[in-house]
Design a protein around this motif. Sequence first.
Motif, PDB file in Angstrom:
ATOM      1  N   ALA B 344      32.228  63.003  23.048  1.00 47.03           N
ATOM      2  CA  ALA B 344      32.943  63.478  21.857  1.00 47.03           C
ATOM      3  C   ALA B 344      34.143  62.575  21.564  1.00 47.03           C
ATOM      4  O   ALA B 344      34.456  62.258  20.416  1.00 47.03           O
ATOM      5  CB  ALA B 344      33.401  64.919  22.058  1.00 47.03           C
ATOM      6  N   ARG B 345      34.788  62.136  22.618  1.00 45.18           N
ATOM      7  CA  ARG B 345      35.960  61.260  22.470  1.00 45.18           C
ATOM      8  C   ARG B 345      35.562  59.933  21.831  1.00 45.18           C
ATOM      9  O   ARG B 345      36.262  59.398  20.974  1.00 45.18           O
ATOM     10  CB  ARG B 345      36.572  61.044  23.860  1.00 45.18           C
ATOM     11  N   VAL B 350      35.650  56.469  16.888  1.00 41.30           N
ATOM     12  CA  VAL B 350      35.006  55.789  15.770  1.00 41.30           C
ATOM     13  C   VAL B 350      35.534  56.348  14.441  1.00 41.30           C
ATOM     14  O   VAL B 350      35.888  55.596  13.533  1.00 41.30           O
ATOM     15  CB  VAL B 350      33.469  55.938  15.864  1.00 41.30           C
ATOM     16  N   GLN B 351      35.633  57.662  14.354  1.00 39.47           N
ATOM     17  CA  GLN B 351      36.161  58.249  13.106  1.00 39.47           C
ATOM     18  C   GLN B 351      37.588  57.741  12.840  1.00 39.47           C
ATOM     19  O   GLN B 351      37.944  57.400  11.714  1.00 39.47           O
ATOM     20  CB  GLN B 351      36.153  59.779  13.162  1.00 39.47           C
ATOM     21  N   ALA B 352      38.395  57.700  13.893  1.00 31.91           N
ATOM     22  CA  ALA B 352      39.784  57.255  13.714  1.00 31.91           C
ATOM     23  C   ALA B 352      39.822  55.830  13.182  1.00 31.91           C
ATOM     24  O   ALA B 352      40.578  55.507  12.264  1.00 31.91           O
ATOM     25  CB  ALA B 352      40.553  57.372  15.027  1.00 31.91           C
ATOM     26  N   ALA B 353      38.967  54.961  13.740  1.00 33.07           N
ATOM     27  CA  ALA B 353      38.937  53.572  13.286  1.00 33.07           C
ATOM     28  C   ALA B 353      38.554  53.503  11.807  1.00 33.07           C
ATOM     29  O   ALA B 353      39.180  52.796  11.011  1.00 33.07           O
ATOM     30  CB  ALA B 353      37.950  52.769  14.132  1.00 33.07           C
ATOM     31  N   ILE B 384      48.944  70.027  14.886  1.00 40.17           N
ATOM     32  CA  ILE B 384      48.302  68.727  14.753  1.00 40.17           C
ATOM     33  C   ILE B 384      47.296  68.601  15.890  1.00 40.17           C
ATOM     34  O   ILE B 384      47.446  69.281  16.917  1.00 40.17           O
ATOM     35  CB  ILE B 384      49.388  67.619  14.798  1.00 40.17           C
ATOM     36  N   GLU B 385      46.274  67.770  15.693  1.00 42.88           N
ATOM     37  CA  GLU B 385      45.343  67.536  16.801  1.00 42.88           C
ATOM     38  C   GLU B 385      45.787  66.300  17.575  1.00 42.88           C
ATOM     39  O   GLU B 385      45.615  65.180  17.122  1.00 42.88           O
ATOM     40  CB  GLU B 385      43.909  67.370  16.289  1.00 42.88           C
ATOM     41  N   ALA B 386      46.391  66.525  18.724  1.00 43.62           N
ATOM     42  CA  ALA B 386      46.692  65.412  19.622  1.00 43.62           C
ATOM     43  C   ALA B 386      45.366  64.932  20.204  1.00 43.62           C
ATOM     44  O   ALA B 386      44.358  65.634  20.121  1.00 43.62           O
ATOM     45  CB  ALA B 386      47.626  65.864  20.728  1.00 43.62           C
ATOM     46  N   ALA B 387      45.368  63.747  20.792  1.00 47.98           N
ATOM     47  CA  ALA B 387      44.119  63.253  21.371  1.00 47.98           C
ATOM     48  C   ALA B 387      43.510  64.295  22.312  1.00 47.98           C
ATOM     49  O   ALA B 387      42.306  64.490  22.352  1.00 47.98           O
ATOM     50  CB  ALA B 387      44.376  61.945  22.116  1.00 47.98           C
ATOM     51  N   ARG B 388      44.371  64.988  23.045  1.00 51.89           N
ATOM     52  CA  ARG B 388      43.895  65.945  24.037  1.00 51.89           C
ATOM     53  C   ARG B 388      43.694  67.345  23.515  1.00 51.89           C
ATOM     54  O   ARG B 388      43.301  68.232  24.265  1.00 51.89           O
ATOM     55  CB  ARG B 388      44.852  65.970  25.226  1.00 51.89           C
ATOM     56  N   GLY B 389      44.020  67.562  22.236  1.00 50.71           N
ATOM     57  CA  GLY B 389      43.758  68.889  21.669  1.00 50.71           C
ATOM     58  C   GLY B 389      44.887  69.390  20.798  1.00 50.71           C
ATOM     59  O   GLY B 389      45.885  68.698  20.573  1.00 50.71           O
ATOM     60  N   THR B 390      44.721  70.620  20.345  1.00 51.04           N
ATOM     61  CA  THR B 390      45.654  71.212  19.399  1.00 51.04           C
ATOM     62  C   THR B 390      47.060  71.298  19.976  1.00 51.04           C
ATOM     63  O   THR B 390      47.268  71.802  21.075  1.00 51.04           O
ATOM     64  CB  THR B 390      45.184  72.629  19.037  1.00 51.04           C
ATOM     65  N   LEU B 391      48.000  70.785  19.202  1.00 52.74           N
ATOM     66  CA  LEU B 391      49.401  70.821  19.618  1.00 52.74           C
ATOM     67  C   LEU B 391      50.171  71.637  18.587  1.00 52.74           C
ATOM     68  O   LEU B 391      50.038  71.415  17.385  1.00 52.74           O
ATOM     69  CB  LEU B 391      49.942  69.387  19.669  1.00 52.74           C
TER      70      LEU B 391
END
Lengths: 138, 485, 329
Positions: B344-345, B350-353, B384-391
């Motif tokens: 998933a990461r 890829v989406q971020a790029a 916000i969605e941090a790389a590791r999850g909802t913050l």
Amino acid sequence: MEFEPKLIGFLCKWCSSAGADLAGVSRKSYPPNLVPITVNCSGRIDVSQIVKAFKDGADGVLVSGCHPGDCHYTSGNYKTWRRVALLKHVLDDFGLDPDRVRLEWISATEGEKFAQTVEDFTAEIKELGPGPFRDVKK
Amino acid sequence: MTESKISIDPITRLEGHGKIEIFLDDDGKPEDAVLQVPELRGFEKFSQGRKAEEMPRITERICGVCPEAHHFASTKALDGAFSATPPQTALDLRELLYNSYIFADHLLHLFYLGGPDFLVEDGKKAERNIVGVINSLGEETGKKVINARRLGHEAIEIIGGHQIHPVTGVPGGLSQGITSDEKEQLISIGESVVDFARETLDLFREKVINTEKFGSLLDNPEYSLNTYYMGLVDSQENVSFYDGDLKIVDPGGEEFLKTSTSKAMELLEERVEPWTYVKFPYLKEVGWKDFRAGENSGVFRVGPLARLNVAEKMKTGLAQEEYERYVNHFDGTPVHQTYAYHWARLIEMVQAAERINELASKEGITGNNLRSPVKEPGEGVGVIEAARGTLIHGYSLDGEGLVESSNMIVPTTSNSAALSMSIKRAALDSLEDGMSDEQVLNQVEMGFRPYDPCLACATHSVDGGLDIGLNVYNSEGELIKEIER
Amino acid sequence: MSKNKKKIGAYWASSCGGCDVALLGLHERILELLDFAEIAFWPAATDFKYDDLKGYGNNELDVTFFNGGIRTTENAEIAELLREKSKLLVAYGSCAHQGGIPGLANMSGKNELFDTVYKEIPTTNNPDGIIPQESIKKDGLTLNLPGLQERVRSLDRVVDVDYTVPGCPPPPELTEDFLELLINGELPEKGSVIAGSKTVCEECSREWNKESIDAFHRPQEVDIDPDKCLLDQGIICMGPVTRSGCDSSCPEVNMPCKGCFGPPSKVEDQGMEMLNSLASVLQVGEEGQALEQEKELLSNLPDPIGTFYTFSLSNSIFGGKVSEGGEND
Ligand code: SF4
Ligand code: SF4
Ligand code: SF4
Ligand code: FES
């Protein structure tokens, strides 16, 4: 034993220090609690020196310079005024009672006023009790 | 859990930033395992009394691995608290910076931290780092990886002023925009990172996803936890990092709730345990039912796996293609397999790029209307969605715009209950199988790596490889084994 | 080959990890680094055990980069151990250098910290008022956590420090500078701070007229002129009392400097120095009138500690909250 405040006085050489000398010469009686430190101009006093005095165990700090308009270096005393006002604001935030710092204008001829100031300040600090770093040896 | 007796007996000794304690039963069989997080810095306390506008620069010091997430969760909370919706250019730039962060952070995990477990052939400990990855993939690939990460950080610096701990987020917008030269730079960064993403997909398909080693972990039912999942989705139900609605799905994959982010704090409660400094959040409506998964337990997960479970699709083309392969592999969502976090990461990177590329060339990106005027200060929640999850950051401000109280719920904390369970599973299995110390540790580490836990957020640690220590006690309570790395 | 290599250590105490990321931020340079140095202890990036560290001889590590402040008993112990094992101990980053932002916690005691985090925060559901304990029995067994010390301390308040690389985190160029000096055997005298020797203002490209200020403003309240000095516009900027070395990177993006590099040489207390400095630019009026202005000015200067000591509270002269009649450090 009654609490005897330890006070530090930063006195400018041109006015206040001379005023203190005059008080001495004319044998005005005032409490012995104040340790005077002579500086060139009250405008030279760095606020961190005042803070350090507290850290070293002072219970109160007197800052004294020439009357407004009379500073030997024109405006040193105005600057002092700002510094002390800002300092009190910060000391309050630190949790130290801003009344432990007192600013006075004392001229070379005001021996009387000097004696009175020390007496009042000593009494006031007695009321407030020992400063926060009183018994810490550093 | 049994009643806690508290004895005050300060013991000081050398230990790491995370510690696992394992208890054996009378027969010497593992009975329980707990993860301890030994540090607390107390940001909620010392945020009190601070000027609101300083919060984005204060709270990002919670974590140097994901400062961008804290910076913008905080800035968004301030947008809310000062009722100031940023102008479109500011929003686009924030999102652009934000996607650069997600890109660089996911890359860091895939190649430097978690990835080496799979990229380095029969990974020896000493080789399981970026140097080992370069050795095994070749210098050319290695340079590309390092370069791509650098590009992500450059984009962050262009918009945020600093590579680490950006400073430009202000209530209602950004303090500064970009020039047309900088736009050109960002466009070229965008093109390069999309190329890199495409190559990374091929690489991971060959070296990881389609391998037997990863496949067997991916499909092993032992490493599955059927929890709730939480994450942001945009109005089209796409995976979204910077903004969106907060959505929760239940373990069956059904929508449990979807709400505006301003309600986020009301959905959660946190449990305190006396043996660790970290708290354990859970869904308030379901309640705390101990360290357990399932419909009746409020334990939920956040992060890449969760985001792909709450959303219906990806926002961009390449990412969507890979997402479809992912969904096919698992016969649809929700995916409960903990190792699927890695896959998933990759899809998210890829989406971020692709988003960096889209946003960089967006019209109006060099505009100079960057700040909306602030109104009376009040309360604000930023999600916000941090790389590791909802913050989630929530502040309440007084009339002068000073912080009266603040609350930060960070992803590693949200995952901490599930993380504890995954670690316990791995520890118990590996001990039962009579593995060597080294293998036990590897197993346990691999159990928590998918979450990419950032104990700097909860507390500390850069690599998701917390300084792990493992203590084993027999049923008499004697320490019989101490494993440290 | 490895015989002549320098042994490098890195450690994070109470920190955000950003300083470790900054070391990774050396990108390709990290590979060059490996030509002349080997990493002998760096928990964040490599697998070394505390036992390895304990097994090293005194001064066996050539240089150790220490980031993070000292918050827990464990932080303090490791600081001492690393001091013993390292020829050079470098305070790396603002937290180790001056306590950093986590040092703001020094305005409260540790129990207040616990109460807020574990009891008062509204999402916390803790009816029994549980607070994590340094030692607790769980199912009859004892679990230990390192204790929190009353205050956050900067590294130099705990052990002797040889050099400081400042910043939050230090920019990569400074780290490279340090490494180059180290390799070439050209390190300056012990105690030096590896950064600029001026103030941020002196590097700042904004037009600075030292205008007198008659009111303080908060950044969101005004339109900021991107070319004029922020202080001249009444926005508190710590540039005048902060060491140079960051290319004034915050004012360059229209944000005030918060002082992360710490004060320039010879200044002991960054916050107090800022008061000295501000006093020179405040508008000076007639005696009676000035008093009124002064009150108004100050009423627009909320949270002075958070403002003047964002990064340096911990190693300020007071070090944190003082309490009248209470126990003070
Ligand atoms: S100095 Fe800054 S970057 Fe470094 S650990 Fe402290 S808060 Fe993080
Ligand atoms: S006070 Fe700030 S804005 Fe002004 S010159 Fe100094 S660093 Fe630049
Ligand atoms: S401008 Fe000030 S706060 Fe910003 S990086 Fe430089 S020293 Fe730190
Ligand atoms: S000379 Fe006396 S105050 Fe300046």
